[in-house]
Design a protein around this motif. Structure first.
Motif, PDB file in Angstrom:
ATOM      1  N   TRP A 189      84.819  24.092 172.794  1.00 47.23           N
ATOM      2  CA  TRP A 189      85.781  25.183 172.989  1.00 47.23           C
ATOM      3  C   TRP A 189      86.946  25.056 172.029  1.00 47.23           C
TER       4      TRP A 189
ATOM      5  N   ASP B  21      86.134  24.380 185.420  1.00 47.03           N
ATOM      6  CA  ASP B  21      86.250  25.541 184.544  1.00 47.03           C
ATOM      7  C   ASP B  21      87.132  25.201 183.334  1.00 47.03           C
ATOM      8  N   VAL B  22      86.561  25.384 182.171  1.00 47.51           N
ATOM      9  CA  VAL B  22      87.302  25.062 180.952  1.00 47.51           C
ATOM     10  C   VAL B  22      88.628  25.821 180.910  1.00 47.51           C
ATOM     11  N   LEU B  23      88.586  27.087 181.327  1.00 46.46           N
ATOM     12  CA  LEU B  23      89.766  27.938 181.200  1.00 46.46           C
ATOM     13  C   LEU B  23      90.947  27.411 181.994  1.00 46.46           C
ATOM     14  N   ASN B  24      90.686  26.588 183.007  1.00 45.49           N
ATOM     15  CA  ASN B  24      91.782  26.118 183.845  1.00 45.49           C
ATOM     16  C   ASN B  24      92.172  24.684 183.549  1.00 45.49           C
TER      17      ASN B  24
ATOM     18  N   ILE C  25     100.478  37.538 177.977  1.00 48.22           N
ATOM     19  CA  ILE C  25      99.579  37.655 179.136  1.00 48.22           C
ATOM     20  C   ILE C  25      98.876  36.327 179.378  1.00 48.22           C
ATOM     21  N   PHE C  26      98.412  35.735 178.287  1.00 53.21           N
ATOM     22  CA  PHE C  26      97.712  34.463 178.468  1.00 53.21           C
ATOM     23  C   PHE C  26      98.638  33.407 179.046  1.00 53.21           C
TER      24      PHE C  26
ATOM     25  N   THR D 225      99.404  34.090 182.844  1.00 52.46           N
ATOM     26  CA  THR D 225      98.316  33.921 183.798  1.00 52.46           C
ATOM     27  C   THR D 225      97.794  32.486 183.779  1.00 52.46           C
ATOM     28  N   ALA D 226      97.674  31.905 182.587  1.00 51.24           N
ATOM     29  CA  ALA D 226      97.090  30.569 182.524  1.00 51.24           C
ATOM     30  C   ALA D 226      98.019  29.539 183.161  1.00 51.24           C
TER      31      ALA D 226
ATOM     32  N   ARG E 268     100.299  30.093 185.389  1.00 48.76           N
ATOM     33  CA  ARG E 268     100.396  30.313 186.830  1.00 48.76           C
ATOM     34  C   ARG E 268      99.192  29.705 187.541  1.00 48.76           C
ATOM     35  N   LYS E 269      98.034  29.897 186.927  1.00 52.52           N
ATOM     36  CA  LYS E 269      96.817  29.340 187.520  1.00 52.52           C
ATOM     37  C   LYS E 269      96.882  27.812 187.520  1.00 52.52           C
TER      38      LYS E 269
END
Lengths: 498, 521
Positions: free
Chosen positions: B10, B133-136, B436-437, B440-441, B443-444
């Protein structure tokens, strides 16, 4: 992360990339006397704004049809007319009759680019977003991956194609079961660009097949009537100003379908042009017989998938038929332009989730096939960046080369043809073909940019490019036709893959 | 599964993706910095070293330290193969297509240093285990925050500068300190100082931290200094590294007797307190108060209009700015202010060193303090704070909140940098993407600890949207455009100055509060 933020980031990225590409040169920049497609669009604004509608399609002293005369259906003309109003407000010089010919300025380029981006953002991008959110299987991440892969397809970034937006709305509506709305959207597409006829057979067969399935005496008949009425009304509305006078309507039709231009013009990756390297068809056959020949072949090529769709009108088969029909038209029909491959590329984009491997391969080849066009327009850097990026992105996001996705390769159908080869072997072979073909495209691209062709073969690279692309398209055409006659994977096996 | 979790594919995807995106901006607008760097290519390529800092054919004389000149010299070796005319000193404002291509690509390629540095930083962040999850994952979020940083993208790849390359050294040096490889960190920072001297602003943090936490090997239990643990060997190694880098860089000029000439180029105090467009700092607020007082004074008949110095607020030229009511500010005042504002932070890490992360916080405070109070600060300098703060933001909730306020205002304050209409969609979309990223990122990432922003901060940031829309879209169409052309710039910089000052104070509070915590225990 939430889906909405991923979706909005993807859309914003797509807009940035589109705008980044649009900062580059455009078709026919600084090339008098004819300039290019950019000037054609500007000229249409000039003509539609200044002349009465009755003169738009006629050769008059104010409207020289030999200089980028209007040859698209009425909806395009209305669109130009609308843009011309905005242009007039900003700077009247841009659309002044006669005197604005070949007008070029940074501000005007900005205006033209903005009109394109606005149409994209209003029509094409929302359709793609809805398609990926509602008609794609898989997790949210998977859907966003497909969304990004469709939005960043280089062909549609480098060359804009507004009518595909309408077609996509049609596909979307059919996928959601709103047949009437879908047929209206597709009628709009047809009225925007006559090339949308490439998609007409699948739309027709899918809707007719659905009516037949519902029973022509019962509900199917009502559906048929509704669809027919919707199509007729849409057409009538689009053509309303031209209908009172029959000569008007006929002139529009003559402008839209110019049959006098020959079997093919530039180097196109279709059958006729590729065959031309071996047999000089144009010198053997007369113009008329060329027309009939290509018509017959197109019909023959498009027929199998259409009949299959008529019998099995499912959405899955419909998408495949869209690919097959548009490819049949592209490969065999009369007067094909390189850009028309985009008509096949859009439905292939819609199959990215189901058949990532073949779709990515095809999309890569389709961008490559337009290479001579990009070089002519001075877009080598954006071409290189977007297509390398696209290959990288899709391979990363959709992992078509993974062992796991072998089921997605849908090689099962090919097994029947290559039954003598072990299955693993075939998958491996396909993968190697993919690598080799991508390497070949890269090498040919670099050679076309770097080397000057030998003086006695000035068209060497365009011919090589179009022939190589043609082989890819032919292969894809056969592959998708075989798929058309297979069954869609059951829901169970799809879930397993996810 | 473990192999998947450890895989860095990634990261490669993010890096390749952003590098390709950068290539799309090759034909975008570029500022005069493009010509500045082209001129430096020409100077270093065609003139002997002795004339590098004397050459003044172009108004854009070489005003970066010698190592950067050598960097340009290296680039010019490749540049001559693209276009020979590019490296001629006489060819002022030369921008042939191949020159543009070369210069743009040189920025993209030297960003490899930055990419490597980001990777090292991502290895340092401690992530919560178990997040599949990679995104988190914190490392993923950090990689995006750094690699896809909006400010860096537009400043380097549209406006044109080599900040990515330079920040690569800074982040790499920070990463080395986080990995406790202090000598390497010091070496990298010494090189960085000789590439661009603006990083002198963060040197106090480096100096004190290395002296205190590296040269003293042990602390008392209450973290106060144990004088007996001083290690002369370490100090020797440290000073050896730093001196040798400076010797390599400035040595030749000292030998040629040009040191004062070089220094006069590096530190020009001819320029005004603020740049043409005021960076959002204390002086922007000060200027505004002055202006408001002047207008009020004239209205209330306390001042004579004729007596006021004629000063165009933002004339577009770098010039002296005279205050009408409040006392004028001299360079020495700004220096004193900067040093005073840095002092508590530096004293704090001297008295109670708490590891590399506190050093990072101190570094940020130095950067922000110099941004707030410095002389002739450029709005781009906010990136020196934003980028390292990203590391802290993915690790703690409170820092994430500060980060969101600071980046959003700091990035928005960069908007006037790209004023051409053709680049409007790029800056708006990239900014939205990044914002936005990051919202949201982060916050998550910190969802377990509650919300990131306080209600007032939310209101402030929403106000920024209003300011943005009015300045970018409504104002150019309104009749005020003719009468008060500088108004949007003024509003932008004042509004952003509030946010930056607020972040500065909050960051200070986090440092000093963590200072007190041990006492409470």
């Amino acid at each position: 992360m939430q889906t909405w933020s991923l979706v909005s980031i993807s859309v914003l990225l797509a807009v940035v990339v589109r705008w980044g590409v649009s900062l580059n040169s455009y078709s026919g920049a600084g090339k008098p006397p004819m300039f290019g497609d950019y000037e054609a669009q500007r000229h249409w604004q000039e003509v539609t704004y200044n002349l009465p509608l009755q003169q738009w399609y006629f050769n008059t002293s104010d409207n020289d049809l030999n200089y980028w005369g209007l040859d698209y259906p009425p909806l395009t003309a209305y669109h130009s007319w609308l843009c011309a109003y905005v242009a007039k407000m900003i700077n009247p010089e841009w659309v002044e009759l006669h005197r604005s010919r070949g007008f070029e300025s940074p501000a005007h380029k900005l205006f033209m680019r903005t009109t394109v981006l606005v149409t994209d953002v209003l029509i094409y991008i929302p359709a793609v977003v809805l398609y990926c959110l509602y008609l794609t299987d898989g997790s949210a991440k998977k859907r966003v991956s497909v969304l990004l892969s469709i939005l960043l397809y280089p062909g549609l970034i480098l060359i804009d194609y507004v009518s595909l937006g309408f077609t996509l709305w049609g596909v979307l509506a059919l996928g959601l079961g709103w047949d009437t709305l879908g047929s209206m959207a597709f009628s709009l597409a047809l009225n925007y660009k006559q090339m949308e006829l490439y998609h007409a057979l699948p739309f027709f067969c899918y809707l007719l097949g659905k009516c037949l399935k519902a029973g022509l005496v019962g509900r199917g008949f009502i559906l048929l009537v509704r669809i027919a009425a919707a199509v007729l009304v849409t057409f009538a509305l689009c053509w309303l100003p031209f209908l009172p006078d029959t000569s008007q309507a006929l002139q529009v039709v003559r402008r839209i379908f110019p049959v006098a231009r020959g079997l093919f013009e530039d180097k196109v990756a279709n059958t006729w042009c590729s065959l031309n390297t071996l047999i000089k068809i144009r010198s053997i056959l007369t113009g008329d017989s060329q027309l009939y020949l290509s018509f017959a072949f197109t019909l023959l090529a498009a027929l199998p998938s259409s009949i299959r769709l008529l019998i099995k009108p499912t959405f899955w088969h419909f998408k495949l038929a869209l690919v097959n029909s548009s490819l049949a038209f592209f490969l065999f029909s009369y007067q094909v332009h390189e850009k028309s491959i985009l008509l096949a590329a859009l439905p292939v984009c819609l199959l990215l989730n189901e058949f990532p491997f073949m779709s990515i391969w095809f999309l890569q080849a389709s961008t490559f096939s337009m290479l001579p066009l990009f070089l002519k327009d001075g877009l080598p850097v954006p071409y290189a960046v977007t297509s390398v990026g696209y290959l990288f992105l899709t391979v990363y996001l959709l992992s078509p080369l993974d062992d796991r996705s072998e089921g997605d390769l849908k090689l099962g159908t090919c097994d029947k043809l290559f039954f003598f080869l072990p299955k693993m072997h075939l998958a491996c072979m396909m993968r190697w073909k993919f690598y080799i073909s991508n390497a070949l495209m890269a090498v040919l691209s670099i050679l076309s940019v770097v080397l000057d062709p030998p003086p006695h073969l000035p068209d060497l690279f365009p011919v090589l490019v179009s022939t190589a692309a043609f082989l890819h398209f032919l292969g894809a055409f056969l592959h998708f036709n075989i798929l058309q006659f297979s069954e869609p994977p059951s829901k169970k096996s799809q879930k397993k893959n996810n | 599964m473990a192999a998947l979790a450890d895989s860095w594919s990634w990261f490669v995807a993010l890096a390749v993706g952003v590098s390709l995106l950068k290539c799309l901006f090759i034909n975008a607008y570029h500022s005069t910095d493009f010509e500045v760097h082209r001129n430096w290519l020409a100077i270093t390529h065609s003139l002997p070293v002795s004339r590098w800092y004397r050459e003044n054919t172009s108004e854009w004389t070489l005003d970066y330290p010698p190592l950067f000149a050598w960097f340009e010299f290296g680039l010019s070796q490749a540049a001559q193969h693209f276009d020979r005319n590019m490296v001629q000193v006489e060819n002022l404002d030369y921008a042939s297509p191949s020159t543009v291509l070369f210069q743009r690509l040189s920025v993209v390629f030297t960003d490899l240093v930055f990419i490597y540095a980001v990777r090292e930083c991502c290895r340092c962040v401690q992530g919560l285990k178990g997040s599949q999850d990679v995104l988190n994952r914190p490392s993923f979020v950090l990689a995006v925050l750094l690699l896809w940083n909006f400010g860096l993208l537009i400043v380097d790849h549209v406006h044109f500068q080599y900040n990515g390359f330079l920040f690569g050294f800074l982040l790499l040096s920070v990463a080395k300190h986080l990995q406790s490889q202090h000598l390497q960190g010091a070496l990298l920072f010494a090189i960085l100082l000789n590439l661009k001297h603006i990083y002198l602003y963060v040197a106090p943090a480096y100096g004190i931290f290395l002296l205190r936490s590296f040269c003293f090997t042990q602390d008392h239990r209450d973290r106060s200094i144990r004088w007996s643990s001083f290690s002369p060997l370490r100090l020797l190694a440290l000073s050896g590294i730093v001196t040798s880098v400076f010797a390599v860089s400035f040595g030749p000029f000292v030998v040629m007797g040009q040191l004062s000439q070089v220094l006069s180029r590096l530190f020009p105090f001819k320029r005004g307190l603020c740049h043409a467009y005021w960076a959002p700092n204390i002086w922007a607020l000060y200027n505004t108060v002055d202006k408001v007082l002047a207008v009020l004074g004239v209205r209330l008949k306390l001042l004579e209009e004729a007596e006021l110095p004629r000063a165009s607020m933002t004339g577009g030229l770098v010039q002296e700015f005279q205050h009408s009511v409040l006392p004028s500010i001299s360079p020495s005042i700004t220096l004193v202010c900067t040093l005073l504002s840095v002092l508590p932070a530096v004293v704090s890490i001297w008295r109670r060193p708490r590891g590399s992360r506190t050093f990072l916080r101190c570094l940020l405070l130095c950067a922000l303090a110099s941004f707030m109070f410095g002389w002739h600060v450029h709005e781009k300098a906010i990136l020196i704070a934003i980028l390292p703060l990203s590391i802290l933001a993915v690790e703690s909730r409170e820092d994430a909140g500060i980060f969101l306020v600071l980046t959003t205002t700091g990035h928005y304050s960069l908007f006037p940098l790209l004023y051409t209409p053709a680049e409007l969609p790029i800056k708006v979309c990239l900014m939205l993407m990044f914002t936005i990223f990051s919202f949201t990122a982060l916050r998550k990432l910190h969802r377990a600890q509650g919300s990131l922003l306080r209600p007032l901060e939310v209101v402030y940031l929403l106000g920024l949207v209003v300011v943005a829309i009015s300045c970018e879209f409504i104002f150019p169409l309104s009749p005020w455009q003719q009468k008060l052309p500088f108004l949007p710039l003024l509003v932008t910089s004042v509004y952003c100055a509030a946010g930056v000052s607020y972040s500065f104070l909050r960051l200070y509070v986090t440092l000093l509060r963590s200072d007190e915590k041990p006492k409470q225990l």
